[in-house]
Design a protein around this motif. Structure first.
Motif, PDB file in Angstrom:
ATOM      1  N   ALA A 122       6.781  53.187   0.568  1.00 59.37           N
ATOM      2  CA  ALA A 122       6.717  54.642   0.800  1.00 59.37           C
ATOM      3  C   ALA A 122       5.385  55.088   0.221  1.00 59.37           C
ATOM      4  N   ALA A 123       4.874  56.226   0.720  1.00 60.48           N
ATOM      5  CA  ALA A 123       3.561  56.670   0.254  1.00 60.48           C
ATOM      6  C   ALA A 123       3.504  58.192   0.230  1.00 60.48           C
ATOM      7  N   THR A 124       2.728  58.713  -0.721  1.00 54.55           N
ATOM      8  CA  THR A 124       2.558  60.168  -0.810  1.00 54.55           C
ATOM      9  C   THR A 124       1.081  60.496  -1.014  1.00 54.55           C
ATOM     10  N   TYR A 125       0.720  61.716  -0.639  1.00 48.46           N
ATOM     11  CA  TYR A 125      -0.659  62.189  -0.799  1.00 48.46           C
ATOM     12  C   TYR A 125      -0.631  63.484  -1.606  1.00 48.46           C
ATOM     13  N   ASP A 126      -1.240  63.440  -2.759  1.00 49.99           N
ATOM     14  CA  ASP A 126      -1.329  64.624  -3.614  1.00 49.99           C
ATOM     15  C   ASP A 126      -2.711  65.234  -3.385  1.00 49.99           C
ATOM     16  N   GLU A 127      -2.759  66.224  -2.518  1.00 51.78           N
ATOM     17  CA  GLU A 127      -4.043  66.801  -2.109  1.00 51.78           C
ATOM     18  C   GLU A 127      -4.767  67.430  -3.308  1.00 51.78           C
ATOM     19  N   PHE A 161       4.297  53.070  -3.132  1.00 48.62           N
ATOM     20  CA  PHE A 161       5.455  52.514  -3.836  1.00 48.62           C
ATOM     21  C   PHE A 161       5.906  51.310  -3.013  1.00 48.62           C
ATOM     22  N   LEU A 162       5.778  50.123  -3.579  1.00 47.26           N
ATOM     23  CA  LEU A 162       5.891  48.896  -2.779  1.00 47.26           C
ATOM     24  C   LEU A 162       6.914  47.947  -3.383  1.00 47.26           C
ATOM     25  N   ALA A 163       7.634  47.241  -2.501  1.00 49.19           N
ATOM     26  CA  ALA A 163       8.533  46.193  -2.992  1.00 49.19           C
ATOM     27  C   ALA A 163       8.291  44.934  -2.179  1.00 49.19           C
ATOM     28  N   ARG A 174      11.114  58.382   2.398  1.00 50.17           N
ATOM     29  CA  ARG A 174      10.830  58.308   3.845  1.00 50.17           C
ATOM     30  C   ARG A 174      11.637  59.345   4.626  1.00 50.17           C
ATOM     31  N   HIS A 175      12.771  59.761   4.049  1.00 50.47           N
ATOM     32  CA  HIS A 175      13.624  60.756   4.726  1.00 50.47           C
ATOM     33  C   HIS A 175      13.517  62.134   4.069  1.00 50.47           C
ATOM     34  N   GLY A 176      12.407  62.374   3.408  1.00 48.36           N
ATOM     35  CA  GLY A 176      12.262  63.623   2.652  1.00 48.36           C
ATOM     36  C   GLY A 176      12.223  64.875   3.510  1.00 48.36           C
ATOM     37  N   ASP A 177      12.142  64.713   4.826  1.00 50.54           N
ATOM     38  CA  ASP A 177      12.230  65.900   5.697  1.00 50.54           C
ATOM     39  C   ASP A 177      13.662  66.396   5.807  1.00 50.54           C
ATOM     40  N   THR A 183       2.568  65.455  -0.476  1.00 46.85           N
ATOM     41  CA  THR A 183       3.086  65.228   0.874  1.00 46.85           C
ATOM     42  C   THR A 183       3.521  63.778   1.041  1.00 46.85           C
ATOM     43  N   ILE A 184       4.681  63.602   1.690  1.00 52.20           N
ATOM     44  CA  ILE A 184       5.120  62.237   2.024  1.00 52.20           C
ATOM     45  C   ILE A 184       4.391  61.817   3.294  1.00 52.20           C
ATOM     46  N   LEU A 185       3.849  60.593   3.275  1.00 54.08           N
ATOM     47  CA  LEU A 185       3.121  60.092   4.454  1.00 54.08           C
ATOM     48  C   LEU A 185       4.034  59.199   5.279  1.00 54.08           C
ATOM     49  N   ARG A 186       3.830  59.260   6.597  1.00 51.03           N
ATOM     50  CA  ARG A 186       4.531  58.297   7.445  1.00 51.03           C
ATOM     51  C   ARG A 186       3.903  56.936   7.222  1.00 51.03           C
ATOM     52  N   THR A 187       4.700  55.894   7.284  1.00 49.02           N
ATOM     53  CA  THR A 187       4.162  54.557   7.043  1.00 49.02           C
ATOM     54  C   THR A 187       4.322  53.720   8.312  1.00 49.02           C
ATOM     55  N   ALA A 188       3.214  53.157   8.795  1.00 44.92           N
ATOM     56  CA  ALA A 188       3.296  52.198   9.904  1.00 44.92           C
ATOM     57  C   ALA A 188       3.137  50.819   9.279  1.00 44.92           C
ATOM     58  N   VAL A 189       4.224  50.053   9.281  1.00 44.46           N
ATOM     59  CA  VAL A 189       4.238  48.773   8.562  1.00 44.46           C
ATOM     60  C   VAL A 189       4.373  47.612   9.542  1.00 44.46           C
ATOM     61  N   THR A 190       3.466  46.641   9.414  1.00 47.25           N
ATOM     62  CA  THR A 190       3.614  45.389  10.153  1.00 47.25           C
ATOM     63  C   THR A 190       3.725  44.304   9.088  1.00 47.25           C
ATOM     64  N   SER A 191       4.953  43.883   8.832  1.00 48.25           N
ATOM     65  CA  SER A 191       5.175  42.950   7.719  1.00 48.25           C
ATOM     66  C   SER A 191       5.780  41.656   8.235  1.00 48.25           C
ATOM     67  N   ASP A 192       5.485  40.545   7.555  1.00 49.32           N
ATOM     68  CA  ASP A 192       6.282  39.341   7.801  1.00 49.32           C
ATOM     69  C   ASP A 192       7.733  39.703   7.496  1.00 49.32           C
TER      70      ASP A 192
END
Ligand code: AHR
Length: 513
Positions: free
Chosen positions: A416-421, A429-431, A344-347, A391-400
């Protein structure tokens, strides 16, 4: 049933996945080098003494860069002791780990190992007991082609071509009172500045990492970074971060939430580096090297492999067992969330090294003359390194959410999520931090239509086990990845169910719309 919604958009990106965030660390500590990566006489050893079983596991993990030779060890190390004919190398006391160092393994062996493993070296210099002159000499020995005393010595020692080491750490944890040659921020900042200048005069292509704080709980945290960067801004490229986490008193909820602290730590160092940039009217940007991170059960143990116990025994031995932590399911889920935080901080986090590679808080374990095996934490690292591409994607998460004692209100589902064009794939990648309940997850994919599921794997509590289940020498595959059933795609996205206490990877084919 707990629930989370995640929205990903093809246009909302963090940046390219920095390949160096899948780094590891080999220190002359305990059995990381000796009987870890190097054990002449082991049934799998090659002609240089490199254990092929450990090497193959390191390659399977997908590590990209390896920091060496320490760690606290480097602050009392003379690199010259580790070069030249092995039989002439001195045996020395290593005060950092109360160990006898034989120097059978040194710079040439490490460089050979990195070549065989296909990873980039990251060399640390000693700014504890040594300084500008030795740093300069080491860069000349390693990187100058020839025609000088030091570069010709490298050639005479068997390496005609320069090693071409690009990445260098300017010391290790110099803010820590435990460090040999510990310094104040001003003392270290000035020394690092002059060492960096001298090293760059020998090789202008090197990249340099200045020491940040040993952890964010240090009393000098923040002020240290500010002072060090004020001295070194023009001559370094990165500032380091180190962090180790553990479960305290059975509080799994707080432990599972520690990536929240890691996120906050990274954000704080970015802010400090950028404040120094603004104040100094600098144009260049300093990036972050998270060059030690992991789960480490540092407190509350008096076992024989603890540094304080070894020191108290008063014996000096070659490669004793030191901090050979055994990792369980909970630890693996936490490590998965650390990797998510780094992504998420890959920038800004461009380098990261899990500490350490083998035996010493390692994802890989090995026994002298015996087998090598994968600990639970091996798996999230291996799959994230394999599938986080593009590319790392920004994630908008609405979680309990749930209330954790140490970090307050925290998302149950971390992602976290990535897009391999190139390959047309989105990887998730989920926990699930929830200990008791599965969580339903809906992922909206905006800007693509979703196709086939190409990978769906999960690490969770094994049948008949519990959250403390772990892999051991006599039961090496208790914790691992299994297929995650029930992942479905529609044109709009993906739905899946994460078992209680789990880490999962899901990869789907996508077509841009
Ligand atoms: O990785 C183990 C030790 O942790 C390292 O030597 C040191 O840098 C840190 O404190």
């Amino acid at each position: 049933m707990p629930h989370a919604r995640i929205a990903l958009d093809r246009d909302f990106t963090v940046g390219e996945v920095p390949h160096r965030i899948f780094g590891s660390f080999v220190e002359h500590m305990g059995r990381c080098v000796y009987t870890g990566i190097y054990e002449p006489g082991h049934p799998t050893a090659d002609e240089r003494g490199f254990r092929r079983d450990v090497l193959e596991l390191a390659q399977e993990m997908g590590i990209t860069v390896v920091r060496y030779p320490g760690g606290n060890f480097v602050s009392g190390y003379r690199w010259e002791d580790g070069v030249g004919p092995v039989e002439q190398r001195p045996r020395r006391l290593d005060g950092a780990w109360h160990t006898v160092e034989t120097n059978a393994f040194g710079l040439h062996e490490f460089m050979d190992w990195t070549r065989v493993a296909g990873v980039e070296p990251m060399e640390a210099i000693n700014l504890g007991t040594r300084g500008v002159e030795d740093a300069r000499r080491l860069v000349e020995y390693a990187n100058h082609p020839g025609g000088t005393e030091l570069s010709d010595l490298r050639r005479a020692n068997g390496h005609a071509d320069p090693f071409g080491i690009r990445l260098w750490c300017l010391g290790n944890e110099m803010d820590g009172p435990w460090q040999i040659g510990h310094k104040t921020a001003d003392e270290y900042g000035r020394l690092a500045q002059e060492a960096a200048k001298a090293m760059r005069l020998v090789d202008p292509d090197i990249e340099l990492v200045a020491c940040g704080s040993s952890n964010s709980a240090m009393p000098t945290f923040g002020a240290w970074e500010q002072t060090v960067l004020t001295h070194t801004y023009d001559v370094v490229d990165y500032i380091s971060l180190h962090a180790y986490y553990q479960e305290h008193d059975g509080d799994a909820g707080s432990f599972l939430a520690t990536a929240v602290d890691m996120d906050h730590f990274i954000d704080s160092v970015v802010s400090t580096a950028d404040a120094v940039r603004a104040k100094g009217r600098h144009t260049k940007r300093i990036d972050l090297s998270f060059d030690e991170w992991n789960v480490w059960y540092q407190r509350g143990r008096d076992t024989d492999d603890q540094p304080h116990v070894i020191e108290a025994r008063g014996e000096w031995r070659e490669h004793p067992r030191i901090i050979e932590d055994e990792y369980n399911v909970t630890d693996a889920v936490v490590v998965g969330t650390f990797l998510n935080s780094l992504l998420r901080h890959g920038d800004r986090v461009k380098i990261a090294n899990q500490a350490q590679l083998v035996n010493v808080i390692g994802p890989i374990r090995s026994e002298e003359g015996g087998p090598a095996w994968r600990q639970s934490i091996f798996w999230p690292f291996a799959r994230t390194a394999e599938l986080a591409r593009g590319t790392i994607l920004r994630t908008a998460v609405t979680s309990d959410r749930y209330e954790s004692a140490a970090f307050g209100d925290v998302d149950l589902v971390d992602v976290a999520a990535t897009y391999d064009e190139e390959r047309g794939r989105v990887a998730l990648f989920l926990a699930n931090r929830g200990l008791d309940d599965a969580a339903d997850v809906e992922v909206a994919l905006r800007g693509w239509t979703a196709g086939r599921v190409t990978r769906a794997e999960v690490l969770t509590v094994p049948d008949g086990g519990d959250r403390r289940s772990a892999n051991r020498e006599d039961a090496q595959d208790v914790v691992g990845l299994t297929g995650l059933d029930g992942v479905t795609t529609t044109e709009a996205g993906v739905t899946l169910r994460l078992p209680a206490l789990s880490w999962a990877v899901v990869e789907v084919e996508v077509t841009p719309v």
